[in-house]
Design a protein around this motif. Structure first.
Motif, short mmCIF file in Angstrom:
data_model
loop_
_atom_site.label_atom_id
_atom_site.label_comp_id
_atom_site.label_asym_id
_atom_site.label_seq_id
_atom_site.Cartn_x
_atom_site.Cartn_y
_atom_site.Cartn_z
N PRO A 254 -6.67 0.95 -18.83
CA PRO A 254 -6.39 2.14 -19.55
C PRO A 254 -5.78 3.19 -19.14
N PHE A 255 -5.16 3.74 -18.29
CA PHE A 255 -4.34 4.21 -18.25
C PHE A 255 -3.89 4.46 -16.81
N ASP A 256 -2.69 5.66 -16.48
CA ASP A 256 -1.20 5.25 -16.02
C ASP A 256 -1.65 5.81 -14.23
N LEU A 257 -1.74 5.18 -13.60
CA LEU A 257 -2.03 5.82 -12.45
C LEU A 257 -1.28 6.71 -12.47
N ALA A 260 0.34 9.86 -6.58
CA ALA A 260 -0.08 9.13 -5.17
C ALA A 260 -0.99 8.53 -5.39
N GLN A 261 -0.87 7.75 -6.02
CA GLN A 261 -2.16 7.41 -6.07
C GLN A 261 -1.55 5.72 -5.59
N LYS A 262 -0.46 5.61 -6.72
CA LYS A 262 0.37 4.43 -6.58
C LYS A 262 1.79 4.55 -5.41
N VAL A 286 -11.85 14.66 -4.28
CA VAL A 286 -13.20 14.24 -5.51
C VAL A 286 -12.79 13.97 -6.71
N GLY A 287 -12.57 12.32 -7.20
CA GLY A 287 -11.43 12.54 -8.28
C GLY A 287 -10.91 11.90 -8.10
N SER A 288 -9.78 12.41 -7.87
CA SER A 288 -8.05 11.12 -7.60
C SER A 288 -8.12 10.17 -7.57
N GLY A 289 -9.04 9.61 -8.36
CA GLY A 289 -8.93 8.02 -8.18
C GLY A 289 -8.94 6.61 -6.91
N LYS A 290 -9.62 6.92 -6.17
CA LYS A 290 -9.77 6.48 -5.26
C LYS A 290 -10.07 4.85 -5.07
N THR A 291 -11.05 4.69 -6.10
CA THR A 291 -11.62 3.75 -6.45
C THR A 291 -10.73 2.23 -7.17
N VAL A 292 -10.11 3.00 -7.80
CA VAL A 292 -8.57 2.01 -8.33
C VAL A 292 -8.02 1.94 -7.29
N GLY A 438 -4.76 16.09 -16.98
CA GLY A 438 -5.05 16.48 -17.84
C GLY A 438 -6.72 17.18 -17.51
N ARG A 439 -6.50 16.67 -16.30
CA ARG A 439 -7.87 17.37 -15.87
C ARG A 439 -7.64 19.08 -15.85
N LYS A 440 -8.73 19.65 -16.04
CA LYS A 440 -8.96 21.06 -16.38
C LYS A 440 -9.10 21.33 -15.07
N VAL A 543 -21.21 10.08 -7.96
CA VAL A 543 -21.45 9.60 -8.97
C VAL A 543 -20.48 10.09 -10.50
N ASP A 544 -19.91 9.53 -11.54
CA ASP A 544 -19.08 10.06 -11.97
C ASP A 544 -19.69 9.16 -13.34
N SER A 545 -20.29 10.82 -14.32
CA SER A 545 -20.22 10.55 -15.87
C SER A 545 -19.45 11.94 -16.96
N GLY A 572 -16.73 17.71 -14.40
CA GLY A 572 -14.71 18.18 -14.53
C GLY A 572 -13.66 16.26 -14.49
N ARG A 573 -14.90 15.48 -14.88
CA ARG A 573 -14.33 13.96 -14.88
C ARG A 573 -13.86 13.86 -15.94
N SER A 574 -13.14 14.67 -17.06
CA SER A 574 -12.40 14.06 -18.34
C SER A 574 -12.21 14.95 -18.90
P1 ADP Z 1 -13.79 9.14 -6.50
O1 ADP Z 1 -11.66 9.42 -5.92
O2 ADP Z 1 -13.37 10.66 -6.36
O3 ADP Z 1 -13.41 7.94 -5.86
P2 ADP Z 1 -13.06 7.69 -8.76
O4 ADP Z 1 -11.87 6.92 -8.02
O5 ADP Z 1 -14.47 7.62 -9.22
O6 ADP Z 1 -12.79 9.72 -8.22
O7 ADP Z 1 -12.36 7.92 -10.37
C1 ADP Z 1 -12.69 9.43 -11.31
C2 ADP Z 1 -12.71 9.13 -12.01
O8 ADP Z 1 -11.08 9.15 -12.63
C3 ADP Z 1 -13.39 7.56 -12.92
O9 ADP Z 1 -13.50 7.28 -13.95
C4 ADP Z 1 -11.78 6.79 -12.66
O10 ADP Z 1 -12.08 5.65 -14.05
C5 ADP Z 1 -10.79 7.39 -13.67
N1 ADP Z 1 -9.08 8.22 -13.33
C6 ADP Z 1 -8.83 6.99 -11.82
N2 ADP Z 1 -7.59 7.13 -11.99
C7 ADP Z 1 -7.20 7.69 -13.34
C8 ADP Z 1 -6.11 8.03 -13.62
N3 ADP Z 1 -4.36 7.75 -13.14
N4 ADP Z 1 -5.66 8.70 -14.79
C9 ADP Z 1 -6.95 8.92 -15.95
N5 ADP Z 1 -8.62 8.68 -15.08
C10 ADP Z 1 -8.40 7.77 -14.22
#
Ligand code: ADP
Ligand code: MG
Length: 678
Positions: A254-257, A260-262, A286-292, A438-440, A543-545, A572-574
């Protein structure tokens, strides 16, 4: 060799024993904490007022004891140096000196001279009777200062070391090959230890310390390098990357990477196709999106290699969350996922094991239960270790079970490069240095309890708008689990009282709850039924809410900055503006200044750097107890030095792959990891 050789009292021996000193070797490894430059006995006119310790000598010409206005005893002593200049010495509250010092005798004074009221004064210096021949060894040299052990005076240590110093050479034969000693310009071990105690010069002292730390870091490096060699020995087939598989996956998101993630995904795929197993540490704030990133790789592993993946998380809460998240992304793509933790029922466990064995499961998510249990995979291809720092460096054994698959460790504590070299020498390191768009910035403020109380209405408003709050109570001590529970339950009650209008929407979470209860609490919070969650640090990682926007951390002074940063990362996760309040009752300016770094810095890298400087490496790496933290901070920050030692470890293993003919070194290495060479 026996400590009795020191020819000392049994009381002294028992104190040494009580401090872990059992033989003469241990005794010599009790190193000075500081040094005094007593090489030069200066005349008064050559003293320098620069806050360094200096030595002078003179004949005592007068002594006088004064009762001060505050009821203390001030002893004023005047000596004369060899050309008749006066040395003023002031001593507070030590009548012993007053009685024993004698007019007409010569004394050596060691201390930091100050300039006060037109005079050079030594306050409370060491006073050595220089007519007593036994004391000669105390001057004319760089003198070691030991920490006093239960009444054993520092000078006593120095004396005993000096008496026995000739034993050093045969006590400490050098464990390193001469070629390494030569090419890295090291002192021999015996000479190094001798110079640590009684340095011939400050240059020699620096070289001696260099040698000691070289050996310490070298041992860690050798273990790392052997692990790496073992891991990389496994040959895999070289492959051509199928980028379209990754593209297809990314198209479903649902989002573009971020770039850095790519980049992280790209380098992992290249690792996998390289013909050697991946061994990579992925750092990202934290929140940089490692899981994906990990999910994309697991997807690739399944689709291209037809293999299974295991994803390990440090807590059940996080494992569960990953399980749900991964399902969301991958279930629609036909990937089969199981959750395996300590609290999975025996029946389910059996089923999951069957699934893994028969390859009915593609990805298993869980805690270390995955490795502790007798789980057999059909064809495990990829292991992810999330929040690696929470597993602790000591527990690296978990990698052993997975000797051959591709391994990706992930950590949200971006550590300085020097630390990465020191402790993760076997890993290739990648960094995600970008947050999703978009993260503040999280507004962060160090506050008192009073200030927090004034925020009540404002917080209720935020909650009214659908936002959520964490209140974190600190861990008292890892070992005092019950007190922590009592502490968080008390906070829970207080919070319900304080926010009485929504008391039914306040909930509590702690580590001692059953996993079923934890799930319940987390689900209610994720579904925004709970508005305020009072919690211990169990929510620290991952934990992510997204609607949680306010976090209050009580007694924040008890945490390291890296840990505070982790906790802050729960909000700060949205794209909602989020807030972090660091409550403290501390009045110490140092403490408050340290906490205020959180207001200033929003990236974990700076904060971990400050932690490293103020609290040491153990704080960041979660290895406080592991005994590897006795490496001082300036060494842990010295990238060049650490690289050099790493190279030395590589050199050694090239010539002595199994440490053959290096018996001493081998013994040391096996002490830290008995199976490393097998
Ligand atoms: P962390 O690196 O701390 O493990 P997460 O993988 O939990 O971070 O990702 C934090 C949140 O950001 C999750 O809800 C995830 O789905 C979302 N997210 C990850 N990559 C992106 C992105 N490129 N754009 C927007 N949201 C993203
Ligand atoms: Mg994470």
């Amino acid at each position: 060799m026996d400590l009795k050789e020191l020819k000392t009292s049994s009381r002294y021996l028992s104190i040494l024993n009580a401090n872990g000193i059992y033989n003469i070797k241990d005794f010599f490894l009790y190193l000075p904490r500081d040094y005094e430059d007593r090489t030069e006995i200066k005349k008064v006119r050559d003293l320098v007022i620069d806050n360094t310790t200096q030595t002078t000598k003179g004949e005592l010409i007068s002594k006088n004891m004064i009762n001060t206005a505050r009821g203390k005893k001030l002893i004023e002593i005047i000596l004369e140096d060899e050309i008749g200049n006066k040395i003023f010495v002031n001593i507070m509250n030590n009548t012993y000196y007053f009685q024993t010092l004698e007019k007409g005798k010569f004394y050596v004074i060691v201390g930091k001279p100050k300039f006060q009221r037109g005079k050079i004064i030594f306050w409370n210096p060491k006073i050595i009777n220089s007519e007593n021949m036994k004391n000669n060894e105390q001057t004319g040299r760089i003198y070691p200062i030991y920490s006093e052990l239960m009444g054993i005076k520092a000078s006593r240590f120095a004396k005993k070391i000096l008496e026995n110093i000739e034993k050093l050479d045969y006590l400490f034969p050098d464990p390193l090959p001469q070629s390494i000693i030569n090419s890295y310009g090291l002192l021999n071990l015996g000479e190094a230890i001798r110079n640590i105690h009684f340095p011939q010069s400050f240059e020699k002292l620096t070289k001696a310390q260099y040698r000691i730390y070289f050996d310490k870091v070298l041992k860690i490096q050798i273990v790392s390098q052997i692990s790496k060699i073992k891991h990389k020995k496994e040959i895999k087939s070289k492959l051509i990357p199928k980028w379209e598989v990754i593209k297809n996956f990314l198209n479903t998101l649902p989002f573009d990477l971020t770039n850095a993630q790519k980049k992280a995904i790209k380098i992992c795929i290249e690792d996998i196709c390289s013909g050697k197993p991946m061994l990579r540490l992925l750092q990202g704030d934290v929140g940089s999106g490692k899981t994906v990133v990990a999910i994309a790789i697991a997807y690739y592993i399944k689709n291209v290699l037809g293999k299974q993946s295991a994803i390990l998380a440090p807590t059940e809460v996080l494992a569960k969350q990953h399980f749900l998240g991964i399902n969301k992304f991958l279930l629609p793509l036909g990937i089969k996922i199981d959750l395996l933790t300590g609290s999975t029922s025996l029946k389910d466990k059996e089923k999951i094991k069957q699934n893994l064995f028969n390859s009915n499961t593609d990805i298993v998510v869980g805690t270390t239960a995955i490795i502790q249990d007798t789980v057999d995979f059909c064809n495990l291809g990829f292991v992810v270790i999330d929040e690696q720092h929470k597993f602790g460096v000591k527990q690296r054994g978990y990698l052993k079970k997975f000797n051959t698959p591709h391994i990706l460790q992930m950590t949200a504590t971006p550590i300085p490069r020097s630390l990465a070299i020191a402790f993760f020498g076997e890993f290739d390191v990648s960094i995600i240095d970008e947050l999703p768009a978009g993260r503040k910035k999280i507004h962060t403020k160090v506050i008192t309890e009073n200030q927090f109380n004034k925020l009540k209405e404002w917080i209720l408003q935020k909650i009214d708008q659908g936002q959520q709050v964490y209140i974190i109570t600190p861990l008292i001590e890892e070992s005092e689990a019950m007190e922590n529970v009592a502490n968080v339950m008390q906070e829970y009650e207080n919070t319900k009282d304080f926010f009485s209008s929504i008391s039914d929407k306040v909930d509590v979470l702690h580590g001692k709850m059953s996993s079923k209860d934890k799930d319940l609490v987390m689900n209610k919070f994720k579904n925004n039924k709970t508005k305020i969650l009072v919690s211990t640090t169990v929510i620290e990682v991952g934990v992510d809410s997204p609607t949680a926007t306010i976090i209050l951390i009580k007694n924040s002074e008890r945490f390291g900055l890296s840990q505070l940063h982790q906790l802050r990362g729960r909000v700060g996760r949205s794209d909602l503006q989020s807030y972090c309040f660091l409550m403290t009752t501390s009045k110490s300016q140092d403490t408050i200044q340290r906490l205020k770094n959180m207001e200033k810095y929003s990236d974990g890298f700076n904060l971990s750097q400050i932690d490293l400087q103020t609290r040491g490496g153990g704080e960041i790496l979660g290895i406080k107890q592991s005994g590897q933290t006795d490496i001082p901070i300036n060494i842990l920050m010295d990238t060049e030095f650490l690289e050099k030692v790493q190279n030395a470890s590589i050199d050694i293993l090239q010539t002595y792959p199994k440490l053959e003919n290096l018996n001493l070194l081998k013994k040391e290495i096996l002490k830290s990891d008995p199976n490393i060479l097998s």
